[in-house]
Design an enzyme around this catalytic site. Sequence first.
Site, PDB file in Angstrom:
ATOM      1  N   TYR A 146      95.107  17.434 -13.285  1.00 14.77           N
ATOM      2  CA  TYR A 146      96.042  18.463 -12.812  1.00 14.77           C
ATOM      3  C   TYR A 146      97.309  17.830 -12.227  1.00 14.77           C
ATOM      4  O   TYR A 146      97.856  18.319 -11.253  1.00 14.77           O
ATOM      5  CB  TYR A 146      95.355  19.322 -11.739  1.00 14.77           C
ATOM      6  CG  TYR A 146      94.159  20.125 -12.231  1.00 14.77           C
ATOM      7  CD1 TYR A 146      94.044  20.525 -13.558  1.00 14.77           C
ATOM      8  CD2 TYR A 146      93.141  20.498 -11.350  1.00 14.77           C
ATOM      9  CE1 TYR A 146      92.959  21.272 -13.994  1.00 14.77           C
ATOM     10  CE2 TYR A 146      92.061  21.244 -11.773  1.00 14.77           C
ATOM     11  CZ  TYR A 146      91.966  21.630 -13.100  1.00 14.77           C
ATOM     12  OH  TYR A 146      90.886  22.372 -13.515  1.00 14.77           O
ATOM     13  N   TRP A 163      85.768  29.612 -25.227  1.00 16.68           N
ATOM     14  CA  TRP A 163      84.871  30.775 -25.088  1.00 16.68           C
ATOM     15  C   TRP A 163      85.174  31.873 -26.085  1.00 16.68           C
ATOM     16  O   TRP A 163      84.395  32.794 -26.270  1.00 16.68           O
ATOM     17  CB  TRP A 163      84.836  31.260 -23.635  1.00 16.68           C
ATOM     18  CG  TRP A 163      84.391  30.131 -22.773  1.00 16.68           C
ATOM     19  CD1 TRP A 163      85.028  29.625 -21.684  1.00 16.68           C
ATOM     20  CD2 TRP A 163      83.239  29.291 -22.973  1.00 16.68           C
ATOM     21  NE1 TRP A 163      84.346  28.537 -21.198  1.00 16.68           N
ATOM     22  CE2 TRP A 163      83.254  28.309 -21.963  1.00 16.68           C
ATOM     23  CE3 TRP A 163      82.195  29.257 -23.906  1.00 16.68           C
ATOM     24  CZ2 TRP A 163      82.278  27.310 -21.854  1.00 16.68           C
ATOM     25  CZ3 TRP A 163      81.220  28.263 -23.801  1.00 16.68           C
ATOM     26  CH2 TRP A 163      81.272  27.321 -22.792  1.00 16.68           C
ATOM     27  N   ASP A 209      87.122  28.656  -8.006  1.00 16.65           N
ATOM     28  CA  ASP A 209      87.701  27.388  -8.471  1.00 16.65           C
ATOM     29  C   ASP A 209      88.668  26.885  -7.410  1.00 16.65           C
ATOM     30  O   ASP A 209      88.920  27.569  -6.406  1.00 16.65           O
ATOM     31  CB  ASP A 209      88.393  27.574  -9.845  1.00 16.65           C
ATOM     32  CG  ASP A 209      88.311  26.299 -10.713  1.00 16.65           C
ATOM     33  OD1 ASP A 209      88.785  25.241 -10.247  1.00 16.65           O
ATOM     34  OD2 ASP A 209      87.786  26.383 -11.833  1.00 16.65           O
ATOM     35  N   GLY A 233      88.143  27.888  -3.638  1.00 13.83           N
ATOM     36  CA  GLY A 233      87.209  27.076  -2.872  1.00 13.83           C
ATOM     37  C   GLY A 233      86.905  25.783  -3.570  1.00 13.83           C
ATOM     38  O   GLY A 233      87.223  25.609  -4.752  1.00 13.83           O
ATOM     39  N   PHE A 235      83.732  23.481  -4.460  1.00 13.69           N
ATOM     40  CA  PHE A 235      82.265  23.600  -4.443  1.00 13.69           C
ATOM     41  C   PHE A 235      81.558  22.377  -3.856  1.00 13.69           C
ATOM     42  O   PHE A 235      80.388  22.432  -3.558  1.00 13.69           O
ATOM     43  CB  PHE A 235      81.693  24.045  -5.787  1.00 13.69           C
ATOM     44  CG  PHE A 235      82.081  23.253  -7.022  1.00 13.69           C
ATOM     45  CD1 PHE A 235      81.950  21.876  -7.070  1.00 13.69           C
ATOM     46  CD2 PHE A 235      82.524  23.931  -8.152  1.00 13.69           C
ATOM     47  CE1 PHE A 235      82.274  21.165  -8.218  1.00 13.69           C
ATOM     48  CE2 PHE A 235      82.855  23.230  -9.326  1.00 13.69           C
ATOM     49  CZ  PHE A 235      82.734  21.835  -9.348  1.00 13.69           C
ATOM     50  N   HIS A 253      78.215  18.236 -16.626  1.00 13.99           N
ATOM     51  CA  HIS A 253      78.563  17.097 -17.506  1.00 13.99           C
ATOM     52  C   HIS A 253      79.781  16.297 -17.020  1.00 13.99           C
ATOM     53  O   HIS A 253      80.036  15.219 -17.526  1.00 13.99           O
ATOM     54  CB  HIS A 253      78.740  17.561 -18.966  1.00 13.99           C
ATOM     55  CG  HIS A 253      80.047  18.217 -19.279  1.00 13.99           C
ATOM     56  ND1 HIS A 253      80.431  18.506 -20.565  1.00 13.99           N
ATOM     57  CD2 HIS A 253      81.070  18.643 -18.485  1.00 13.99           C
ATOM     58  CE1 HIS A 253      81.636  19.077 -20.546  1.00 13.99           C
ATOM     59  NE2 HIS A 253      82.033  19.175 -19.312  1.00 13.99           N
ATOM     60  N   ASP A 254      80.516  16.845 -16.032  1.00 11.72           N
ATOM     61  CA  ASP A 254      81.695  16.132 -15.523  1.00 11.72           C
ATOM     62  C   ASP A 254      81.349  15.006 -14.542  1.00 11.72           C
ATOM     63  O   ASP A 254      82.170  14.114 -14.330  1.00 11.72           O
ATOM     64  CB  ASP A 254      82.615  17.098 -14.747  1.00 11.72           C
ATOM     65  CG  ASP A 254      83.375  18.064 -15.640  1.00 11.72           C
ATOM     66  OD1 ASP A 254      83.493  17.803 -16.851  1.00 11.72           O
ATOM     67  OD2 ASP A 254      83.870  19.083 -15.113  1.00 11.72           O
ATOM     68  N   ASN A 300      83.338  11.489 -24.921  1.00 10.15           N
ATOM     69  CA  ASN A 300      84.541  12.033 -24.307  1.00 10.15           C
ATOM     70  C   ASN A 300      84.424  12.077 -22.781  1.00 10.15           C
ATOM     71  O   ASN A 300      85.384  11.799 -22.066  1.00 10.15           O
ATOM     72  CB  ASN A 300      84.832  13.432 -24.850  1.00 10.15           C
ATOM     73  CG  ASN A 300      86.275  13.795 -24.644  1.00 10.15           C
ATOM     74  OD1 ASN A 300      87.134  13.325 -25.383  1.00 10.15           O
ATOM     75  ND2 ASN A 300      86.561  14.548 -23.613  1.00 10.15           N
ATOM     76  N   GLN A 304      87.052  10.130 -20.276  1.00 13.97           N
ATOM     77  CA  GLN A 304      87.932  10.986 -19.481  1.00 13.97           C
ATOM     78  C   GLN A 304      87.393  11.341 -18.094  1.00 13.97           C
ATOM     79  O   GLN A 304      88.166  11.538 -17.167  1.00 13.97           O
ATOM     80  CB  GLN A 304      88.192  12.295 -20.265  1.00 13.97           C
ATOM     81  CG  GLN A 304      89.233  13.180 -19.617  1.00 13.97           C
ATOM     82  CD  GLN A 304      89.554  14.405 -20.434  1.00 13.97           C
ATOM     83  OE1 GLN A 304      88.724  14.882 -21.191  1.00 13.97           O
ATOM     84  NE2 GLN A 304      90.754  14.908 -20.280  1.00 13.97           N
TER      85      GLN A 304
HETATM   86  N1  SAM Z   1      83.640  26.431 -16.319  1.00 12.60           N
HETATM   87  C1  SAM Z   1      84.868  26.371 -17.075  1.00 12.60           C
HETATM   88  C2  SAM Z   1      84.596  26.392 -18.562  1.00 12.60           C
HETATM   89  O1  SAM Z   1      83.518  25.962 -18.978  1.00 12.60           O
HETATM   90  O2  SAM Z   1      85.494  26.794 -19.315  1.00 12.60           O
HETATM   91  C3  SAM Z   1      85.709  25.149 -16.719  1.00 12.60           C
HETATM   92  C4  SAM Z   1      85.041  23.823 -16.907  1.00 12.60           C
HETATM   93  S1  SAM Z   1      86.088  22.465 -16.466  1.00 12.60           S
HETATM   94  C5  SAM Z   1      85.378  21.132 -17.360  1.00 12.60           C
HETATM   95  C6  SAM Z   1      85.640  22.092 -14.799  1.00 12.60           C
HETATM   96  C7  SAM Z   1      86.152  23.111 -13.806  1.00 12.60           C
HETATM   97  O3  SAM Z   1      85.678  22.767 -12.503  1.00 12.60           O
HETATM   98  C8  SAM Z   1      87.663  23.180 -13.705  1.00 12.60           C
HETATM   99  O4  SAM Z   1      88.084  24.509 -13.797  1.00 12.60           O
HETATM  100  C9  SAM Z   1      87.957  22.597 -12.336  1.00 12.60           C
HETATM  101  O5  SAM Z   1      89.126  23.098 -11.755  1.00 12.60           O
HETATM  102  C10 SAM Z   1      86.722  22.965 -11.572  1.00 12.60           C
HETATM  103  N2  SAM Z   1      86.480  22.110 -10.408  1.00 12.60           N
HETATM  104  C11 SAM Z   1      86.510  20.764 -10.357  1.00 12.60           C
HETATM  105  N3  SAM Z   1      86.209  20.322  -9.124  1.00 12.60           N
HETATM  106  C12 SAM Z   1      85.996  21.429  -8.383  1.00 12.60           C
HETATM  107  C13 SAM Z   1      85.641  21.632  -7.019  1.00 12.60           C
HETATM  108  N4  SAM Z   1      85.458  20.581  -6.202  1.00 12.60           N
HETATM  109  N5  SAM Z   1      85.487  22.907  -6.578  1.00 12.60           N
HETATM  110  C14 SAM Z   1      85.662  23.963  -7.415  1.00 12.60           C
HETATM  111  N6  SAM Z   1      85.987  23.829  -8.717  1.00 12.60           N
HETATM  112  C15 SAM Z   1      86.153  22.580  -9.187  1.00 12.60           C
END
Ligand code: SAM
Length: 343
Positions: A146, A163, A209, A233, A235, A253-254, A300, A304
């Site tokens: 971002y 989606w 988010d 918020g 998470f 998965h992140d 990936n 990343q």
């Molecule tokens: N769930 C969505 C989807 O599958 O289309 C987005 C998935 S994206 C890989 C990860 C999401 O987690 C992003 O929208 C990101 O902004 C959010 N995110 C990352 N860290 C976060 C945090 N600490 N608290 C809340 N959201 C978070």
Amino acid sequence: SQSELDYPFKLLEYFNGFRVSKVIFSACELGVFNLLLKAQEPISAQHVAQELSCSEDGMERLMDALVGIEILEVETKDGTALYSSSDVANLYLAKGSGKSLHDMIIYQSQTIYPLWNNMADAVREGKNQNEKTFGLPSEDIFKALYRSEEEMLKFMGLMNSSWVLDGHDIVTAFNLSGFQKIVDLGGCTGALAREMAKAWPSSSVTVLDLPQVVEVAQKHFPQEDDAVEFQSGDFFSDEIPPADLYILARIIHDWPEEKCVTLLKKIHDSCRPGGGVLLVEALLFENRRGPVTAQIFSLNMLVQMEGRERPPSEYTRILEKTGFHNVQVCRTGKCYDTILATR
Ligand code: SAM
């Protein structure tokens, strides 16, 4: 039939894969599919080149390659080649249709492609290549993703467009009618949450988010009479609002396992009795033989992010370790699958 040993057809096709991708990506970036859709009749490469301020020679070669991969069609009339779009290109590659994958393609081309250029280093070092590729710090991955509003929009566009394809299958994989309050943690633009609200209209769906994501979602991805609410918020550091069902789509998965465990434990603590968690991920096969999409997604995640893709047994282990049970797995046969577990 000839075997791969006699002549490596399949290998050669794989070697060419990145070039095929770039043919499509370049045409998208230049606006070729939008123009052909607008034209509504076959047009020459010269015409396209003029409209898009490109060289005639270059445009002709690009459009011929698109014909070769069966994305465009061509006919010759009085010595002039006239090109038109296929239905698939009009639906998925042009901008604007409800099913457009344009945003996904732009992100693949401008962010994923340069990252994959450093894949060998990612494998060698076992870590993401954000720093080498874009000069970005590799610790805070979302800070890197971002880095500007433009980059945020590109990433959110990518998330949003997945989606279109898999959303309905995901939200209807299980009977979720028993869950009243649903919170989509890291729900980004709200695309999956809206599918959820449509499929289960008696539930209330909230997207949580990061504050800057909620702001951009509401500014750039608004929906009239939106069925979902947004809440800002973090998470990891904030409290998780109480709910009957938590969606974690492409969240687990992140992150490395410790962070996933921390997050799932917090969710378990906030989850109402009888509630559950719905994971949405590309599931690997237990026998390690595929699906190739999930195996490639896992690479990936390496190049990343900080996470990986997993087979169902791994998700089950992590869910059970954090207090969830009754783990049910549903493979959709598309890119993304889903797992439901109860508290
Ligand atoms: N769930 C969505 C989807 O599958 O289309 C987005 C998935 S994206 C890989 C990860 C999401 O987690 C992003 O929208 C990101 O902004 C959010 N995110 C990352 N860290 C976060 C945090 N600490 N608290 C809340 N959201 C978070």
